[in-house]
Design a protein around this motif. Structure first.
Motif, PDB file in Angstrom:
ATOM      1  N   TRP A  80      30.257 165.896 -35.785  1.00 39.27           N
ATOM      2  CA  TRP A  80      30.164 166.744 -36.540  1.00 39.27           C
ATOM      3  C   TRP A  80      30.499 166.143 -37.973  1.00 39.27           C
ATOM      4  N   ASN A  81      30.257 166.921 -39.192  1.00 39.84           N
ATOM      5  CA  ASN A  81      30.460 166.428 -40.287  1.00 39.84           C
ATOM      6  C   ASN A  81      32.080 166.610 -40.771  1.00 39.84           C
ATOM      7  N   ASP A  82      32.754 165.770 -41.379  1.00 42.51           N
ATOM      8  CA  ASP A  82      33.947 166.172 -41.801  1.00 42.51           C
ATOM      9  C   ASP A  82      34.304 167.027 -42.897  1.00 42.51           C
ATOM     10  N   ARG A  83      34.996 167.903 -42.805  1.00 43.46           N
ATOM     11  CA  ARG A  83      35.120 169.037 -44.025  1.00 43.46           C
ATOM     12  C   ARG A  83      35.387 168.601 -45.445  1.00 43.46           C
ATOM     13  N   ASN A  84      36.384 167.588 -45.280  1.00 45.30           N
ATOM     14  CA  ASN A  84      36.746 166.932 -46.583  1.00 45.30           C
ATOM     15  C   ASN A  84      36.061 165.962 -47.157  1.00 45.30           C
ATOM     16  N   SER A  85      35.307 164.980 -46.422  1.00 39.78           N
ATOM     17  CA  SER A  85      34.798 164.058 -46.889  1.00 39.78           C
ATOM     18  C   SER A  85      33.350 164.018 -46.639  1.00 39.78           C
ATOM     19  N   GLY A  86      32.963 164.876 -45.815  1.00 37.14           N
ATOM     20  CA  GLY A  86      31.425 165.036 -45.457  1.00 37.14           C
ATOM     21  C   GLY A  86      30.786 163.885 -44.659  1.00 37.14           C
ATOM     22  N   ASP A  87      31.486 162.912 -44.204  1.00 34.97           N
ATOM     23  CA  ASP A  87      31.477 161.959 -43.277  1.00 34.97           C
ATOM     24  C   ASP A  87      30.801 162.452 -41.764  1.00 34.97           C
ATOM     25  N   LYS A  88      30.171 161.844 -41.354  1.00 34.51           N
ATOM     26  CA  LYS A  88      30.066 162.117 -39.813  1.00 34.51           C
ATOM     27  C   LYS A  88      30.940 161.531 -39.110  1.00 34.51           C
ATOM     28  N   ARG A  89      31.306 162.507 -37.991  1.00 32.53           N
ATOM     29  CA  ARG A  89      32.378 162.008 -37.268  1.00 32.53           C
ATOM     30  C   ARG A  89      32.136 162.136 -35.764  1.00 32.53           C
ATOM     31  N   THR A  90      32.448 161.543 -34.638  1.00 33.24           N
ATOM     32  CA  THR A  90      32.135 161.447 -33.478  1.00 33.24           C
ATOM     33  C   THR A  90      33.336 161.467 -32.560  1.00 33.24           C
ATOM     34  N   LYS A  91      33.295 162.055 -31.222  1.00 33.81           N
ATOM     35  CA  LYS A  91      34.410 161.962 -30.226  1.00 33.81           C
ATOM     36  C   LYS A  91      33.772 161.954 -28.965  1.00 33.81           C
ATOM     37  N   PRO A  92      34.302 161.006 -28.111  1.00 34.64           N
ATOM     38  CA  PRO A  92      33.886 161.243 -26.840  1.00 34.64           C
ATOM     39  C   PRO A  92      34.748 161.987 -26.018  1.00 34.64           C
ATOM     40  N   LEU A  93      33.970 162.856 -25.128  1.00 32.69           N
ATOM     41  CA  LEU A  93      34.855 163.673 -24.243  1.00 32.69           C
ATOM     42  C   LEU A  93      34.109 163.809 -22.908  1.00 32.69           C
ATOM     43  N   ILE A  94      34.714 164.338 -22.039  1.00 32.66           N
ATOM     44  CA  ILE A  94      33.926 164.400 -20.320  1.00 32.66           C
ATOM     45  C   ILE A  94      33.878 166.099 -20.001  1.00 32.66           C
ATOM     46  N   ARG A  95      32.607 166.463 -20.263  1.00 35.50           N
ATOM     47  CA  ARG A  95      32.261 167.657 -19.507  1.00 35.50           C
ATOM     48  C   ARG A  95      32.504 167.640 -18.033  1.00 35.50           C
ATOM     49  N   VAL A  96      33.404 168.393 -17.589  1.00 38.07           N
ATOM     50  CA  VAL A  96      33.616 168.511 -16.261  1.00 38.07           C
ATOM     51  C   VAL A  96      32.758 169.332 -15.489  1.00 38.07           C
ATOM     52  N   ASN A  97      32.327 168.939 -14.327  1.00 34.65           N
ATOM     53  CA  ASN A  97      31.541 169.775 -13.275  1.00 34.65           C
ATOM     54  C   ASN A  97      32.415 170.155 -12.031  1.00 34.65           C
ATOM     55  N   ASN A  98      33.305 169.307 -11.844  1.00 35.71           N
ATOM     56  CA  ASN A  98      33.917 169.516 -10.453  1.00 35.71           C
ATOM     57  C   ASN A  98      35.371 168.996 -10.716  1.00 35.71           C
ATOM     58  N   LEU A  99      36.339 169.827 -10.630  1.00 39.46           N
ATOM     59  CA  LEU A  99      37.819 169.594 -10.835  1.00 39.46           C
ATOM     60  C   LEU A  99      38.344 169.583  -9.327  1.00 39.46           C
ATOM     61  N   ASP A 100      39.270 168.794  -8.938  1.00 39.53           N
ATOM     62  CA  ASP A 100      39.995 168.655  -7.809  1.00 39.53           C
ATOM     63  C   ASP A 100      41.434 168.634  -8.279  1.00 39.53           C
ATOM     64  N   LEU A 101      42.404 169.618  -7.715  1.00 39.57           N
ATOM     65  CA  LEU A 101      43.603 169.784  -8.033  1.00 39.57           C
ATOM     66  C   LEU A 101      44.627 168.807  -6.846  1.00 39.57           C
ATOM     67  N   LEU A 102      44.905 167.656  -7.314  1.00 37.18           N
ATOM     68  CA  LEU A 102      45.437 166.655  -6.386  1.00 37.18           C
ATOM     69  C   LEU A 102      47.134 166.737  -6.259  1.00 37.18           C
ATOM     70  N   GLY A 103      47.581 166.213  -5.159  1.00 36.10           N
ATOM     71  CA  GLY A 103      48.995 166.295  -5.145  1.00 36.10           C
ATOM     72  C   GLY A 103      49.572 167.521  -4.434  1.00 36.10           C
ATOM     73  N   SER A 104      50.930 167.727  -4.314  1.00 32.66           N
ATOM     74  CA  SER A 104      51.310 169.030  -3.892  1.00 32.66           C
ATOM     75  C   SER A 104      51.993 169.597  -4.978  1.00 32.66           C
ATOM     76  N   LYS A 105      52.179 170.732  -4.966  1.00 31.34           N
ATOM     77  CA  LYS A 105      52.728 171.783  -6.009  1.00 31.34           C
ATOM     78  C   LYS A 105      54.322 171.127  -6.165  1.00 31.34           C
ATOM     79  N   LYS A 106      54.880 170.619  -5.252  1.00 30.85           N
ATOM     80  CA  LYS A 106      56.329 170.001  -5.179  1.00 30.85           C
ATOM     81  C   LYS A 106      56.011 168.464  -5.902  1.00 30.85           C
ATOM     82  N   ASP A 107      55.126 167.796  -5.705  1.00 30.26           N
ATOM     83  CA  ASP A 107      54.901 166.644  -6.446  1.00 30.26           C
ATOM     84  C   ASP A 107      54.645 166.696  -7.958  1.00 30.26           C
ATOM     85  N   ASN A 108      53.824 167.626  -8.325  1.00 27.01           N
ATOM     86  CA  ASN A 108      53.586 168.265  -9.796  1.00 27.01           C
ATOM     87  C   ASN A 108      54.770 168.669 -10.192  1.00 27.01           C
TER      88      ASN A 108
END
Length: 120
Positions: A80-108
């Motif tokens: 995206w372009n920064d609103r204040n400076s107009g500079d191009k910005r980038t940010k890595p992120l992970i687009r999740v396809n599968n989510l596994d809930l690990l650990g027990s409720k008690k552990d969490n």
């Protein structure tokens, strides 16, 4: 051949944020901390997750700060372009396809109640 697959296991660093769109789409975002396999006491690596639709609802309902989760997805670079400076910005992120809930409720619950100390 191209390949863009990310597998991570870590603890949620924040409670999920969820957005509902007029189109019916649902977006959930939160970050996870992932320890490296090293003997040193390194700081964890942090990854921002982007989860859509039914999986987003599941994440919003069951993931809390400190929850142990496993994800499978792909690396995406937001630009995206920064609103204040107009500079191009980038940010890595992970687009999740599968989510596994690990650990027990008690552990969490114990992890959340202890202030989040210990290994991720």
């Amino acid at each position: 051949m191209t390949l863009n697959i990310v597998h991570l296991v870590g603890r949620a660093g924040s409670n999920p944020e969820i957005r509902y769109f007029d189109s019916g789409k649902i977006l959930c975002k939160f970050n996870i901390a992932v320890n490296r396999r090293s003997k040193k006491e390194d700081q964890p690596d942090w990854f921002e997750l982007e989860i859509w639709d039914k999986t987003a609802e599941i994440a919003a309902n069951y993931v809390k700060k400190g929850s142990l989760v496993g994800i499978q997805g792909s690396l995406k670079i937001d630009t995206w372009n920064d609103r204040n400076s107009g500079d191009k910005r980038t940010k890595p992120l992970i687009r999740v396809n599968n989510l596994d809930l690990l650990g027990s409720k008690k552990d969490n619950d114990n992890y959340s109640n202890s202030g989040g100390g210990g290994d991720f």
